[in-house]
Design an enzyme around this catalytic site. Structure first.
Site, PDB file in Angstrom:
ATOM      1  N   HIS A  59      13.629 -59.216 109.561  1.00 47.93           N
ATOM      2  CA  HIS A  59      12.753 -58.015 109.246  1.00 47.93           C
ATOM      3  C   HIS A  59      12.460 -57.086 110.602  1.00 47.93           C
ATOM      4  O   HIS A  59      12.088 -55.768 110.040  1.00 47.93           O
ATOM      5  CB  HIS A  59      11.181 -58.796 108.821  1.00 47.93           C
ATOM      6  CG  HIS A  59      11.069 -59.105 107.258  1.00 47.93           C
ATOM      7  ND1 HIS A  59      11.599 -58.254 106.262  1.00 47.93           N
ATOM      8  CD2 HIS A  59      10.713 -60.354 107.049  1.00 47.93           C
ATOM      9  CE1 HIS A  59      11.054 -58.982 105.124  1.00 47.93           C
ATOM     10  NE2 HIS A  59      10.809 -60.181 105.631  1.00 47.93           N
ATOM     11  N   GLY A  83       3.853 -68.163 104.694  1.00 45.27           N
ATOM     12  CA  GLY A  83       4.362 -68.789 105.621  1.00 45.27           C
ATOM     13  C   GLY A  83       4.380 -68.377 106.701  1.00 45.27           C
ATOM     14  O   GLY A  83       4.413 -68.860 107.889  1.00 45.27           O
ATOM     15  N   ALA A  84       4.750 -66.983 106.901  1.00 40.61           N
ATOM     16  CA  ALA A  84       4.883 -66.362 108.304  1.00 40.61           C
ATOM     17  C   ALA A  84       5.096 -64.690 107.887  1.00 40.61           C
ATOM     18  O   ALA A  84       5.227 -64.504 106.772  1.00 40.61           O
ATOM     19  CB  ALA A  84       6.354 -66.639 108.902  1.00 40.61           C
ATOM     20  N   GLU A 120      12.000 -63.631 109.669  1.00 45.00           N
ATOM     21  CA  GLU A 120      11.173 -62.760 110.104  1.00 45.00           C
ATOM     22  C   GLU A 120      11.991 -62.012 111.110  1.00 45.00           C
ATOM     23  O   GLU A 120      11.524 -60.563 111.244  1.00 45.00           O
ATOM     24  CB  GLU A 120       9.862 -63.491 110.586  1.00 45.00           C
ATOM     25  CG  GLU A 120       9.178 -64.366 109.669  1.00 45.00           C
ATOM     26  CD  GLU A 120       8.670 -63.938 108.462  1.00 45.00           C
ATOM     27  OE1 GLU A 120       8.484 -62.560 108.524  1.00 45.00           O
ATOM     28  OE2 GLU A 120       8.721 -64.607 107.463  1.00 45.00           O
TER      29      GLU A 120
HETATM   30  N1  BES Z   1       6.381 -60.458 104.734  1.00 45.24           N
HETATM   31  C1  BES Z   1       6.255 -61.586 104.295  1.00 45.24           C
HETATM   32  C2  BES Z   1       4.966 -62.293 104.270  1.00 45.24           C
HETATM   33  C3  BES Z   1       3.906 -61.814 103.202  1.00 45.24           C
HETATM   34  C4  BES Z   1       4.342 -62.292 102.150  1.00 45.24           C
HETATM   35  C5  BES Z   1       3.127 -60.870 103.308  1.00 45.24           C
HETATM   36  C6  BES Z   1       3.479 -62.105 100.829  1.00 45.24           C
HETATM   37  C7  BES Z   1       2.307 -60.498 102.424  1.00 45.24           C
HETATM   38  C8  BES Z   1       2.479 -61.150 100.978  1.00 45.24           C
HETATM   39  C9  BES Z   1       7.098 -62.667 105.046  1.00 45.24           C
HETATM   40  O1  BES Z   1       8.376 -62.030 105.529  1.00 45.24           O
HETATM   41  C10 BES Z   1       7.763 -63.741 104.367  1.00 45.24           C
HETATM   42  O2  BES Z   1       8.737 -63.488 103.345  1.00 45.24           O
HETATM   43  N2  BES Z   1       7.169 -64.924 104.517  1.00 45.24           N
HETATM   44  C11 BES Z   1       7.551 -66.047 103.418  1.00 45.24           C
HETATM   45  C12 BES Z   1       8.456 -66.941 104.371  1.00 45.24           C
HETATM   46  C13 BES Z   1       9.975 -66.557 104.398  1.00 45.24           C
HETATM   47  C14 BES Z   1      10.540 -67.350 105.250  1.00 45.24           C
HETATM   48  C15 BES Z   1      10.644 -66.728 103.158  1.00 45.24           C
HETATM   49  C16 BES Z   1       6.219 -66.912 102.985  1.00 45.24           C
HETATM   50  O3  BES Z   1       5.487 -66.577 103.771  1.00 45.24           O
HETATM   51  O4  BES Z   1       6.542 -67.417 102.076  1.00 45.24           O
HETATM   52 ZN    ZN Z   2       9.968 -61.793 104.253  1.00 49.73          ZN
END
Ligand code: BES
Ligand code: ZN
Length: 892
Positions: free
Chosen positions: A332, A292-293, A329
């Site tokens: 983080h 997602g991000a 994000e």
């Molecule tokens: N660090 C993650 C992105 C990520 C997810 C990288 C899996 C590698 C593998 C990011 O901070 C994250 O958690 N993204 C979520 C959205 C969030 C608002 C819950 C996502 O991508 O679903």
């Molecule tokens: Zn995350």
């Protein structure tokens, strides 16, 4: 619930108990960790993306420290890279280096003749890599402009272990170093990275862009985006310029997110008590993006639909997703980027923390959204998985990138956030905050492990935090608490046992938790957000406990044993206590408490420990509720029950659904009222969707069709929160003409939200021929690979289309595994857990047995077990439910 990739793949979600297939088993042994003889300090990295050949050239100088003397070789990560030159320089002396690739380990060994001792030394490398289409490492994305011309773009996505696809590096989170990055890009493009631009030189057809050196950070956080991008003007908050970037032509859709981030930043610096250290904040919308991000410091990357928002036409749901993802994000940037876990086994420190903090931040900047209630959804979401034997502990062993990928699941995110919330409530919010502040100060620019966080909070609170939390972080599952009046006057008796979806069964489970129990005797009105001074805290440490909580006059009052609904446990009460609670619920329990009462009762019913008819009576008793959260639980349960309806009871089931919603429908209707809460508008949408789909309410379907026909024609503006419900209802009840129309809307959408809405609606059609068309779209290349897996998994998760979609998946497995990015394949199969017949259960078991899935061990184990417990529920309860339907709703 937002639909990002993570949620998608975790519909059914842990550590496998299955025997490993040989291919996967070998791989597990192959990839090893790096040693610590040599430590990177700084990377000077120069890259040249080449869109014509879909590759890139790279040059880097890594400055290294060596705690030991006599170094003659270095082992570092590299994947799909070809090294052409390498030399080592120490104390002004250059030596030639021998390059030996070890592809099965994703490593390369560099060796030289004369031993190096003591001094920092440098490695100079030249290499070439692939601008791939796997949405990982340094990858290629494309987009179409208003004239229909295709443009290229390159982006990075490194977490957890793909920086090694872009440059040779020490690709493990504990090797923090500074990065000085520069890129040569086509002249019409620009480049964005973690740090600010210090120099740009245009020469001929290219542009050289040089960035500042970053603070110390892990390799998985490196970002570089190259493309024809444009930015919103910056907003400067606490000296930090914040901008939103998108491909050309879309920057107007960035304003909303930019302004939200500008509100989140001061909240976070205030809460953490640690200033922002990354100087600027760019948030970048990437047209092709797997997650997602991603929280790259200074350069957070997003899916377009989570960042590019139309401030006028966006639905509340879309705004909610955007703001919560931005807050997540940004959290983080401290938890993860500034202080980073030592190793992937503690990834929950990043993700659970950001998930927990996201709610706090959204609540602070939009109190009217009542975002604190989402904690309840998190608890529910993870308990479903955590009640399986195939769950895992929050802290789990990780040996290689595949296992690291599997850690990004509902246990890390939602269980992690829930147990943090429980601890916060137990030690008190200010104490918790102080502990977090100390932890961040102590480990800034460094790495930490779970114990370090407990030590910090423990020191401030004076509580044995690690003893309590170890039982939640290092044990799988959670307890069922049985709570009732004690034979000792004025006391409550409690006992705990593991809650399992397969049933409570004989007591072979010996797991025990240290359970912070919040007890409330219901005397007055409900507390505002579940937090009441009258709550009493009790720490259950043994299998049973007796709590002296009641005075004589209180003895007759209802007693709630999960105040605020924040406890990560379920509660079972004796019949009379339960009745008292239900009677008092509407006036004396807050929404999270009503939610957890309903959710616990449903789950206890599901495993056969509560009579289904009594549960259905309870549904009747909550018809008057007006809370979105509570209705979320009710609607989820009601639509689950559709899965066990016999063909003869279809109409009675539809009448049951309409009856369940009748009171609410009378109250809310179709028209939004002025000054209505956001949650009411969202609830109206969910209610109408349910009535117009599984409820088959003719009036609702008719109105939805009329409104839909007027979109873009009638001058009357439709409430943005009704757009998705209307579209869904029309699609669910629609034919080929509606399908064609929606497909065009998907292809010509003005905003990412409209695009996503139309695409998702294509999975709602029921006619076999239209289902077939959507399945084809899942693999024929007409839908971006970031979205295509959703089409198939959504059709598998819908009861009516599930078997057709599964047939298709089996027949087209080869295409699916080659067309989808590697890490997105498991997201497609997770929904197999919904199947609830013996025949389908055997089929998926056979399929999984012969088709290994990348990073999919836990997804597969959970899907199989979920399906088994669904079969069990059907066998035990379907007959009774169908009888009840016939009796109550057999006649119109
Ligand atoms: N660090 C993650 C992105 C990520 C997810 C990288 C899996 C590698 C593998 C990011 O901070 C994250 O958690 N993204 C979520 C959205 C969030 C608002 C819950 C996502 O991508 O679903
Ligand atoms: Zn995350």
């Amino acid at each position: 619930m937002r639909i990002t990739f993570r949620n998608l793949c975790l519909i059914v979600a842990a550590v496998a108990i299955l025997p490993l297939s040989p291919a996967i088993a070998d791989h597990h042994l192959a990839v090893q960790r790096l040693g610590v003889d040599v430590i990177p300090q700084k990377y000077d990295l120069y890259v040249v993306p080449r869109f014509k050949t879909n590759d890139f050239l790279g040059e880097e100088t890594i400055t290294l420290a060596a705690p030991k003397s006599g170094i003659v070789s270095v082992l570092l990560h590299a994947k799909e890279l070809t090294l052409s030159q390498a030399e080592v320089i120490s104390a002004g002396q250059r030596q030639k280096v021998e390059i030996k690739a070890e592809p099965s380990e994703e490593m390369v060994r560099l060796a030289w003749q004369t031993p190096i001792t003591g001094v920092p030394f440098q490695l100079k490398l030249k290499f070439k890599g692939i601008l791939n289409d796997q949405l990982a490492g340094f990858y290629r994305s494309t987009w179409k402009d208003a004239q229909g011309r295709i443009h290229n773009l390159a982006s990075t996505q490194m977490e957890p272990a793909d920086a090694r696809r872009m440059f040779p590096c020490f690709d493990e989170p504990q090797f923090k170093a500074t990065f000085k990055i520069s890129a040569r890009v086509p002249r019409e493009m620009t480049a964005i990275s973690n740090a600010a631009v210090v120099r740009q030189v245009v020469s001929g057809t290219t542009r050289l862009i040089e960035f500042e050196e970053t603070p110390k950070m892990s390799s998985y956080l490196v970002a570089l985006v190259v493309g024809e991008m444009e930015a919103t003007p910056p907003v400067v908050v606490q000296n930090v310029p914040i901008r939103v970037w998108s491909v050309k032509g879309k920057k107007g859709l960035g304003i909303y997110s930019r302004d939200q981030a500008a509100k989140v930043l001061p909240f976070l610096t205030g809460y953490f008590g640690v200033p922002y250290t990354w100087k600027k904040l760019d948030m970048i919308a990437i047209p092709d993006f797997e997650a997602g991000a991603m929280e790259n410091p200074g350069a957070i990357t997003f899916r377009e639909k989570l960042l590019l928002i139309d401030p006028v036409d966006a639905s509340s749901g879309t705004k909610r997703s955007a703001v919560s993802v931005i807050a997540h994000e940004m959290a983080h940037l401290w938890f993860g980027d500034l202080v980073t876990m030592q190793w992937w086994d503690d990834i929950w420190l990043n993700e659970a923390f950001a998930t927990w903090m996201e709610t706090k931040a959204v609540d602070a900047i939009h109190p009217e959204w009542q975002w604190w209630k989402t904690y309840a959804n998190e608890r529910e979401g993870s308990m479903d998985t955590d009640a399986l034997r195939a769950t895992r502990t929050i802290h789990s062993d990780v040996r290689n990138p595949e296992q690291a990928h599997e850690m990004f699941d509902v246990i890390t995110y939602a269980k992690g956030a829930s147990v943090l919330r429980m601890l916060e409530r137990y030690v008190g919010e200010p104490v918790f905050q102080k502990g977090v502040h100390q932890y961040l100060e102590k480990f800034a620019y460094g790495n930490a492990a779970t114990k370090d966080l407990w030590d910090s909070i423990g020191a401030v609170s004076g509580q044995p935090v690690d003893q309590i939390m170890n039982t939640w972080v290092n044990q799988p599952g959670f307890p069922l608490l049985s709570v009732g009046p004690s034979s000792r006057p004025g006391s409550l008796d409690m006992s705990q046992q593991r809650f399992l979806s397969e049933g409570l069964g004989p007591q072979e489970e010996t797991l025990r938790w240290r359970v912070p129990v919040g007890i409330r005797v219901l005397k007055g009105a409900a507390p505002i957000n579940g937090q009441s001074h009258a709550d009493r805290k009790y720490l259950l440490t043994e299998q049973t406990g007796t709590v002296p909580v009641l005075t004589d006059e209180e003895l007759e009052l209802p007693v709630l044993a999960n105040a605020g609904g924040v406890g990560y446990y379920r509660v079972r009460y004796p019949e009379t206590s339960f009745r008292k609670l239900i009677d008092a619920a509407s006036k004396q329990l807050d929404p999270s408490e009503r939610f957890s009462l309903l959710d616990d009762t449903w789950s206890i019913t599901f495993i056969g420990e509560f009579d289904i008819v009594s549960y259905l009576d309870l549904l009747g008793a909550v018809k008057n509720d007006e809370d979105e959260l509570v209705w979320g639980a009710i609607l989820g349960q009601v639509s689950y029950l559709q899965r066990v309806v016999e063909p003869t009871q279809k109409l009675p089931y539809q009448r049951f659904v309409r009856d369940q919603l009748s009171t609410l429908y009378r109250k809310l209707g179709w028209e939004p009222k002025p000054n209505e809460l956001q949650q009411t508008r969202i609830l109206r949408g969910r209610m109408l969707t349910t009535l117009g789909t599984i409820g088959q309410d003719p009036q609702v379907i008719k109105t939805a069709r009329e409104l839909y026909a007027g979109i873009g024609k009638s001058s009357k503006r439709i409430d943005p929160d009704l757009m998705t419900p209307i579209t869904t209802i029309v699609a669910f009840n629609g034919g080929a003409r509606d399908y064609d129309h929606l497909l065009v809307r998907y292809q010509t959408a003005r905003t990412p939200e409209e695009e996503g809405r139309a695409l998702h609606a294509l999975t709602e059609f029921q006619a076999p021929q239209l289902v077939g068309r959507t399945l084809q779209l899942g693999i024929n290349g007409k839908v971006r690979t970031q979205d295509a897996p959703m089409l198939i998994s959504s059709l598998i998760s819908h009861q009516e289309t599930a078997e057709t979609a599964w047939d298709f998946l089996e027949k087209n497995w080869k295409r699916i595994t080659t067309f989808y990015p590697e890490q997105m394949v498991r997201g497609v199969v997770g929904s197999a857990g919904w199947f609830n017949t013996d025949a389908m259960h055997s089929r998926i078991k056979e399929f999984f047995g012969s088709h290994p899935i990348v990073s999919g061990e836990s997804t597969v184990a959970r899907a199989l077990e979920s399906s088994a417990v669904n079969v069990k529920f059907r066998k035990n309860s379907a007959a009774k439910f169908n009888q009840w339907l016939a009796q109550r709703f057999g006649k119109p």
